[in-house]
Design an enzyme around this catalytic site. Structure first.
Site, PDB file in Angstrom:
ATOM      1  N   TYR A 142      59.220  30.341  45.954  1.00  0.00           N
ATOM      2  CA  TYR A 142      58.210  30.933  45.072  1.00  0.00           C
ATOM      3  C   TYR A 142      57.907  32.369  45.495  1.00  0.00           C
ATOM      4  O   TYR A 142      58.020  33.298  44.696  1.00  0.00           O
ATOM      5  CB  TYR A 142      56.949  30.081  45.129  1.00  0.00           C
ATOM      6  N   ASN A 171      44.470  33.016  43.246  1.00  0.00           N
ATOM      7  CA  ASN A 171      44.148  31.647  42.788  1.00  0.00           C
ATOM      8  C   ASN A 171      43.233  31.603  41.562  1.00  0.00           C
ATOM      9  O   ASN A 171      42.059  31.967  41.654  1.00  0.00           O
ATOM     10  CB  ASN A 171      43.471  30.862  43.922  1.00  0.00           C
TER      11      ASN A 171
HETATM   12  P1  NAD Z   1      51.674  26.368  35.145  1.00  0.00           P
HETATM   13  O1  NAD Z   1      52.602  25.601  36.013  1.00  0.00           O
HETATM   14  O2  NAD Z   1      50.607  25.620  34.426  1.00  0.00           O
HETATM   15  O3  NAD Z   1      52.484  27.202  34.055  1.00  0.00           O
HETATM   16  C1  NAD Z   1      53.801  27.596  34.200  1.00  0.00           C
HETATM   17  C2  NAD Z   1      54.517  27.336  32.888  1.00  0.00           C
HETATM   18  O4  NAD Z   1      55.868  27.817  32.984  1.00  0.00           O
HETATM   19  C3  NAD Z   1      54.612  25.840  32.558  1.00  0.00           C
HETATM   20  O5  NAD Z   1      54.274  25.638  31.212  1.00  0.00           O
HETATM   21  C4  NAD Z   1      56.062  25.512  32.829  1.00  0.00           C
HETATM   22  O6  NAD Z   1      56.523  24.408  32.070  1.00  0.00           O
HETATM   23  C5  NAD Z   1      56.744  26.815  32.460  1.00  0.00           C
HETATM   24  N1  NAD Z   1      58.044  27.010  33.102  1.00  0.00           N
HETATM   25  C6  NAD Z   1      58.390  26.818  34.390  1.00  0.00           C
HETATM   26  N2  NAD Z   1      59.683  27.126  34.592  1.00  0.00           N
HETATM   27  C7  NAD Z   1      60.166  27.548  33.387  1.00  0.00           C
HETATM   28  C8  NAD Z   1      61.446  28.003  32.943  1.00  0.00           C
HETATM   29  N3  NAD Z   1      62.491  28.095  33.780  1.00  0.00           N
HETATM   30  N4  NAD Z   1      61.585  28.337  31.640  1.00  0.00           N
HETATM   31  C9  NAD Z   1      60.544  28.249  30.771  1.00  0.00           C
HETATM   32  N5  NAD Z   1      59.320  27.814  31.142  1.00  0.00           N
HETATM   33  C10 NAD Z   1      59.139  27.473  32.432  1.00  0.00           C
HETATM   34  O7  NAD Z   1      51.040  27.503  36.068  1.00  0.00           O
HETATM   35  P2  NAD Z   1      49.979  28.644  35.731  1.00  0.00           P
HETATM   36  O8  NAD Z   1      48.910  28.526  36.738  1.00  0.00           O
HETATM   37  O9  NAD Z   1      49.641  28.645  34.299  1.00  0.00           O
HETATM   38  O10 NAD Z   1      50.829  29.941  36.110  1.00  0.00           O
HETATM   39  C11 NAD Z   1      51.366  30.811  35.133  1.00  0.00           C
HETATM   40  C12 NAD Z   1      52.000  32.007  35.824  1.00  0.00           C
HETATM   41  O11 NAD Z   1      51.032  32.706  36.591  1.00  0.00           O
HETATM   42  C13 NAD Z   1      53.134  31.623  36.786  1.00  0.00           C
HETATM   43  O12 NAD Z   1      54.159  32.578  36.693  1.00  0.00           O
HETATM   44  C14 NAD Z   1      52.475  31.710  38.142  1.00  0.00           C
HETATM   45  O13 NAD Z   1      53.381  32.001  39.168  1.00  0.00           O
HETATM   46  C15 NAD Z   1      51.478  32.832  37.925  1.00  0.00           C
HETATM   47  N6  NAD Z   1      50.360  32.719  38.870  1.00  0.00           N
HETATM   48  C16 NAD Z   1      49.389  31.786  38.694  1.00  0.00           C
HETATM   49  C17 NAD Z   1      48.370  31.669  39.628  1.00  0.00           C
HETATM   50  C18 NAD Z   1      47.254  30.668  39.481  1.00  0.00           C
HETATM   51  O14 NAD Z   1      46.447  30.567  40.391  1.00  0.00           O
HETATM   52  N7  NAD Z   1      47.119  29.936  38.398  1.00  0.00           N
HETATM   53  C19 NAD Z   1      48.360  32.512  40.742  1.00  0.00           C
HETATM   54  C20 NAD Z   1      49.399  33.419  40.897  1.00  0.00           C
HETATM   55  C21 NAD Z   1      50.382  33.544  39.941  1.00  0.00           C
HETATM   56  N1  UDP Z   2      44.454  22.259  49.736  1.00  0.00           N
HETATM   57  C1  UDP Z   2      43.683  21.248  50.292  1.00  0.00           C
HETATM   58  N2  UDP Z   2      43.671  20.044  49.664  1.00  0.00           N
HETATM   59  C2  UDP Z   2      44.354  19.784  48.523  1.00  0.00           C
HETATM   60  C3  UDP Z   2      45.136  20.829  47.955  1.00  0.00           C
HETATM   61  C4  UDP Z   2      45.167  22.056  48.612  1.00  0.00           C
HETATM   62  O1  UDP Z   2      43.036  21.442  51.323  1.00  0.00           O
HETATM   63  O2  UDP Z   2      44.274  18.657  48.024  1.00  0.00           O
HETATM   64  C5  UDP Z   2      44.445  23.585  50.401  1.00  0.00           C
HETATM   65  C6  UDP Z   2      45.824  24.191  50.649  1.00  0.00           C
HETATM   66  O3  UDP Z   2      46.352  23.731  51.883  1.00  0.00           O
HETATM   67  C7  UDP Z   2      45.510  25.678  50.645  1.00  0.00           C
HETATM   68  C8  UDP Z   2      44.363  25.804  49.640  1.00  0.00           C
HETATM   69  O4  UDP Z   2      43.804  24.497  49.519  1.00  0.00           O
HETATM   70  O5  UDP Z   2      45.044  26.077  51.900  1.00  0.00           O
HETATM   71  C9  UDP Z   2      44.830  26.280  48.269  1.00  0.00           C
HETATM   72  O6  UDP Z   2      45.910  25.465  47.864  1.00  0.00           O
HETATM   73  P1  UDP Z   2      46.570  25.555  46.427  1.00  0.00           P
HETATM   74  O7  UDP Z   2      47.722  24.603  46.428  1.00  0.00           O
HETATM   75  O8  UDP Z   2      45.537  25.384  45.380  1.00  0.00           O
HETATM   76  O9  UDP Z   2      47.056  27.061  46.294  1.00  0.00           O
HETATM   77  P2  UDP Z   2      47.750  28.099  47.293  1.00  0.00           P
HETATM   78  O10 UDP Z   2      46.753  29.179  47.435  1.00  0.00           O
HETATM   79  O11 UDP Z   2      48.063  27.465  48.596  1.00  0.00           O
HETATM   80  O12 UDP Z   2      48.980  28.502  46.553  1.00  0.00           O
END
Ligand code: NAD
Ligand code: UDP
Length: 325
Positions: A142, A171
């Protein structure tokens, strides 16, 4: 305006599609449904096109004015289960998007992540930090995938003038996270609602900064709306090689504090807090410096954790009761 949202059926993608429809855009959500669900966008039926496919293999036909690149599993549980596909999604998916954007003259906003900073040595995290990532660890598919995607974006921008900008998302949580997503907020809420043990990994002293989904979507829309010239000038003046912008809520909480706040908001829960082993390479501290986003976008997060948590608990409560949401 024609807009493509990859990962459009995911948690954040569904919120973005909803906002784009409200803004009058013609939207195609492209998703392979690995972690996304049709139910996430069911309420937009007839208002958007949902197309099934894998970004690593190709993209929908047609020209788009804007492409939001969100496809990629975001939960450590889900990317850890499919590490090679995750790397392909980030790298080949980004390549496909950038080549298409170059051909069609589309503007791109890529969802990068705070994980590019790894287990950060600089706190709070600033965009100029190069990060501290284990390239061969369990999170690398990732972290390094997203870092490589940033590299591709920076080079397509330098070499071909592709108008691509990136948000490094910290997050982010809210309604429509999957209940079994594995991330901490959905885990704690579901555990508390089901009277199961609240699983703190490690001693719970690690910190995260939690952003409510609506705040992120607002930042993304503002960022996408800015002309390329403004972006070029702003980042050049800041001495950054590419337009990368932290978006997050700087409120920083330990995971133990989050567990306690979740239980405080679900007072009927009979859950106990238990400790489980800390996953490998779990970052110890995370908090965004959002000065650049504040300056460039005249934006700041509005929803504090307690308020966003309450909204998310309300969503999961309805979901658990089996009522239509
Ligand atoms: P999510 O897993 O709910 O959404 C990701 C979506 O992408 C899903 O619908 C999944 O089916 C689709 N997907 C995965 N691989 C694919 C592929 N090869 N082709 C087409 N579709 C595909 O996660 P999210 O939280 O909604 O995250 C969305 C984006 O934001 C991601 O790129 C993630 O890395 C980024 N992001 C999210 C967070 C967060 O905290 N939510 C933090 C940092 C970055
Ligand atoms: N975490 C936890 N319990 C859970 C899931 C996650 O203590 O059931 C902790 C995890 O180890 C990390 C933080 O919560 O330190 C955030 O985890 P998450 O998977 O939400 O996102 P990350 O920031 O690690 O990508």
């Amino acid at each position: 305006m024609k807009v493509l949202v990859t990962g459009g059926a995911g948690f954040l993608g569904s919120h973005l599609c909803e906002r784009l429809v409200a803004d009058g855009c013609e939207v195609v959500a492209f998703d392979n449904f690995y972690t996304g669900r049709a139910e996430n966008v069911a309420h937009l039926e007839g208002k958007i096109d949902v197309v099934k496919g894998d970004v690593a293999e190709g993209l929908p036909e047609g020209k788009f004015d804007e492409i939001y690149s969100l496809a990629c599993p975001a939960s450590p549980v889900h990317y850890g289960a499919r590490p090679i596909e995750t790397m392909k999604t980030s790298v080949l998916g980004m390549l496909n998007i950038l080549e298409k954007a170059r051909r069609d003259g589309s503007r791109v906003l890529h969802a990068s992540t705070s994980e590019v900073y790894g287990d950060p040595l600089v706190h709070p995290q600033v965009e100029s930090d190069w990060g501290h990532v284990n390239p061969i660890g369990v999170r690398a598919c990732y972290d390094e995938g997203k870092r490589a995607a940033e590299t591709l974006a920076a080079d397509f921008r330098r070499l071909y003038g592709v108008d691509v900008r990136m948000v490094r998302i910290f997050n982010t949580y809210g309604p429509r996270m999957q209940p079994d997503d594995g991330r901490v907020i959905s885990n704690f809420i579901m555990q508390a609602l089901q009277n199961k043990d609240i699983t703190i990994y490690g001693d719970g002293s690690q910190t995260r900064s939690f952003q409510y989904a609506g705040d992120l979507i607002e930042a993304m829309r503002r960022y996408m709306a800015l002309p390329k010239k403004r972006i070029d000038e702003f980042f050049a003046a800041k001495g950054l090689d590419a337009p990368v912008l932290n978006t997050g809520n700087p409120g920083e909480f330990t995971i133990s504090e989050l567990a306690r706040e979740t239980l405080r908001q679900i007072p009927t829960s009979r859950s106990r807090i238990v400790q489980k082993p800390l996953p490998k390479d779990d970052p110890k501290r995370r908090k965004p410096d959002i000065s650049l986003a504040q300056e460039l976008l005249a934006w700041q997060p509005r929803v504090p954790l307690a308020e966003g948590l309450a909204k998310t608990i309300a969503y999961f409560t309805l979901l658990a009761s089996g009522k239509e949401i």
